[in-house]
Design an enzyme around this catalytic site. Structure first.
Site, PDB file in Angstrom:
ATOM      1  N   ASP A  66       0.857  -1.186   0.000  1.00 42.90           N
ATOM      2  CA  ASP A  66       0.000   0.000   0.000  1.00 42.90           C
ATOM      3  C   ASP A  66       0.895   1.240   0.000  1.00 42.90           C
ATOM      4  O   ASP A  66       1.713   1.421   0.903  1.00 42.90           O
ATOM      5  CB  ASP A  66      -0.893  -0.027   1.255  1.00 42.90           C
ATOM      6  CG  ASP A  66      -1.790   1.193   1.329  1.00 42.90           C
ATOM      7  OD1 ASP A  66      -2.469   1.473   0.336  1.00 42.90           O
ATOM      8  OD2 ASP A  66      -1.794   1.873   2.366  1.00 42.90           O
ATOM      9  N   THR A  99      -3.243   5.246  -3.979  1.00 48.80           N
ATOM     10  CA  THR A  99      -2.157   5.988  -3.325  1.00 48.80           C
ATOM     11  C   THR A  99      -0.848   5.863  -4.110  1.00 48.80           C
ATOM     12  O   THR A  99      -0.100   6.830  -4.231  1.00 48.80           O
ATOM     13  CB  THR A  99      -1.943   5.494  -1.887  1.00 48.80           C
ATOM     14  OG1 THR A  99      -1.856   4.071  -1.903  1.00 48.80           O
ATOM     15  CG2 THR A  99      -3.079   5.899  -0.991  1.00 48.80           C
ATOM     16  N   THR A 100      -0.587   4.668  -4.647  1.00 46.56           N
ATOM     17  CA  THR A 100       0.638   4.482  -5.443  1.00 46.56           C
ATOM     18  C   THR A 100       0.521   5.255  -6.753  1.00 46.56           C
ATOM     19  O   THR A 100       1.456   5.928  -7.191  1.00 46.56           O
ATOM     20  CB  THR A 100       0.877   2.989  -5.724  1.00 46.56           C
ATOM     21  OG1 THR A 100       0.816   2.272  -4.492  1.00 46.56           O
ATOM     22  CG2 THR A 100       2.216   2.755  -6.376  1.00 46.56           C
ATOM     23  N   ASP A 397      -8.750  -0.461   2.260  1.00 51.07           N
ATOM     24  CA  ASP A 397      -8.788   0.170   0.934  1.00 51.07           C
ATOM     25  C   ASP A 397     -10.068  -0.216   0.201  1.00 51.07           C
ATOM     26  O   ASP A 397     -10.734   0.627  -0.400  1.00 51.07           O
ATOM     27  CB  ASP A 397      -7.567  -0.268   0.098  1.00 51.07           C
ATOM     28  CG  ASP A 397      -6.290   0.439   0.541  1.00 51.07           C
ATOM     29  OD1 ASP A 397      -6.350   1.126   1.578  1.00 51.07           O
ATOM     30  OD2 ASP A 397      -5.266   0.300  -0.128  1.00 51.07           O
TER      31      ASP A 397
END
Length: 560
Positions: A66, A99-100, A397
């Site tokens: 994550d 997020t990445t 998530d």
């Protein structure tokens, strides 16, 4: 004789040792720092992304892929690079997923324009071009997003399942996608649909067993609290009990350290002791009169009260964590009482079934069939502790993505499809603009291709070949063509393959990445104070503190 010119006084503006760096070199240095972060994260993107094992200074290991968690665990000190940490955290808090992607996109935007900065193009022109391109992208997403009909519950549930499984496809639990997708969707749908507070979904981690042993409790479950003798004699199962939630200590109070009681006779001392017993018995009798069969309290319930409740077939638990007690009240109704007097029926809650059950090596108190159940609990099982923690992050998530889909209902195809479409759309628009802005917008369009390119690289596919296929398909109007990491072609219609994501994830990612890139481009000077290099030791203690602290330690004889 010619008079000499007066000497110019030296102006000392900053404290000695202050480091200042400015100009083009500083800007390029900041861009390089952001690229270094994106290289760390890039291998975690997509369904074939790798995991990172991060060990902190205490030796605790965490395995995760994550983006926000990795950046939080890495202690990044570079001031410009910390901007990327902030946007990853904001994306995690707002949407939960992507997020990445947001970090890779921001870094790639900077990489694409680094050549223009070196050639002397003003950062202001680049920022203007980025903002125009980002607005074009957001308008395009709104134009092509697919809105799902919420009136058909079956159809809507299948949408949520697809969004949840797309979110999990890049996680450690992708092999159990159908099992966990159902669990996540059930968890979100049992919340209050107007509020959707994900904090009311409790997550309990129990070591041992396999992933398939995890279960969703449609109510509240919490770990058995510390109990005194007598707890084993209490009944552990009820049907339709009344539940009383307290914020009261049911213990024989020891006198406080600073209390002083002077008594003349032994009988006076006995009267004080009797008064203490009288107070606690009065509280217990008041609780029994309410008819409650389950008594929960945030504060301790002592051995006397535990035995007293056991004799009357009442179950009690003290020291219940505040969050768990709050969720119990949400599920069973009633309210938390701070006194034992004047408790009426409306202050009590009820549930269909209560029991204490064994999971692995722990016992759990479980409330089910609650009339006001707007809360639920996920009990996660697994071998290693780090593994269960990663499962929890993955489910968080997925829960956030499903929550956004419930609130919004608009989806786009994932797997790089939407990024390729936006790239084609912005590139086409850029060719109609004269001047340097055209170059900047084409750079923005090229940067968007990092997402499908990185998905291909992580899956071991030929990214150049697949991106050429995707460009050709998008040029012929196939809007939802994206990367297929499983098929032989490497390309497919991801909308038909049910790789769906809420459009909000993409909108948020593009907005945040553009803002972060513009922020870094707008900085041309860094002034680092001389003390910011070392750790701040804090204010000095007054003289003699250490001696006073050591004085009186132990009970031995003082030194001669």
């Amino acid at each position: 004789m010619q008079r000499g010119l007066p000497m110019q006084p030296t102006v000392v503006l900053l404290k000695e040792g202050t480091d200042t760096s400015q100009g083009k070199g500083q800007l390029l240095s900041n861009i390089s720092a952001c690229l270094a972060i994106s290289e760390t994260l890039s291998s975690t993107l997509g369904p074939r992304g790798m995991d990172k094992l991060i060990v902190n200074e205490r030796g605790d290991a965490q395995i995760t892929n994550d983006g926000a968690t990795i950046l939080k665990l890495l202690d990044i000190v570079h001031p410009a690079a910390r901007t990327l940490v902030d946007i990853a955290r904001a994306q995690d808090a707002e949407v939960g997923d992507g997020t990445t992607s947001v970090v890779l996109l921001a870094a790639q935007l900077l990489k694409e324009v680094r050549g223009y900065i070196e050639e002397g193009v003003s950062p202001q022109i680049i920022m203007k071009g980025f903002r125009q391109a980002a607005q074009l992208a957001l308008d395009r997403i709104k134009a092509i997003q697919v809105t799902v009909d919420k009136s058909n519950p079956e159809h809507f549930r299948s949408l949520l399942l697809k969004c949840a499984s797309t979110s999990m496809s890049s996680k450690l639990i992708h092999s159990e996608k159908p099992f966990f997708s159902n669990m996540v969707v059930d968890a979100v749908l049992c919340l209050d649909q107007d509020d959707l507070d994900e904090n009311l979904i409790g997550v309990k981690k129990i070591a041992g067993g396999g992933m398939q042993d995890s279960l969703l409790v449609n109510g509240v479950a919490f770990k058995k609290t510390f109990t005194y003798a007598g707890a084993e004699q209490q009944p552990k199962s009820f049907r339709d009990p009344l539940v009383l939630s307290l914020n009261v200590e049911l213990e024989l109070k020891a006198e406080k350290d600073n209390a002083e009681v002077r008594v003349e006779a032994v009988s006076d001392y006995q009267a004080i002791v009797d008064a203490e017993w009288e107070i606690i018995y009065r509280k217990l009798e008041a609780i029994e009169k309410t008819g409650a069969k389950i008594v929960l309290s945030k504060l301790p319930i002592g051995d006397l009260a535990t035995q007293w409740f056991a004799d009357r077939d009442i179950f009690c638990a003290g020291r219940v964590p505040a969050t768990d007690l709050q969720r119990v009240v949400q599920a069973v109704g009633g309210s938390i009482q701070s006194t034992c007097s004047d408790i009426r029926r409306e202050h009590l809650g009820t549930c269909g079934r209560f029991e204490e059950r064994q999971f692995g090596g722990e016992r759990y108190n479980i409330f089910e069939e609650c009339p006001k159940a707007k809360t639920c609990t996920l009990l996660l099982r697994g071998g290693a502790e780090q593994f269960i923690e990663e499962v929890e992050r993955s489910l968080h998530d997925a829960i956030m993505v499903v929550k956004r889909a419930v609130k919004n209902g608009d989806v786009v195809a994932g797997g790089g499809a939407i990024e390729m479409d936006l790239s084609a759309h912005i590139r086409k628009h850029a060719l109609s603009i004269p001047g340097k802005l055209q170059l900047v917008m084409i750079a923005f369009a090229k940067a968007l291709e990092i997402i499908p390119r990185q998905i291909c690289d992580n899956a071991g596919l030929d990214s150049t070949d697949i991106l050429n296929k995707l460009r050709m398909k998008h040029a012929t109007g196939e809007t939802w063509s994206g990367v297929d990491v499983d098929g032989s072609e490497g390309v497919r219609n991801n909308m038909e393959a049910f790789v769906w994501e809420p459009s909000l994830v993409k909108v948020n990612a593009i907005s945040s990445a553009t803002e972060a890139a513009c922020l870094i481009l707008s900085v041309d000077e860094t002034v680092r104070g001389p003390q910011s290099e070392g750790a701040n030791p804090g204010p000095k203690a007054p003289p003699g503190t250490a001696q006073r602290a050591l004085r009186g330690r132990g009970r031995g004889m003082p030194r001669r």
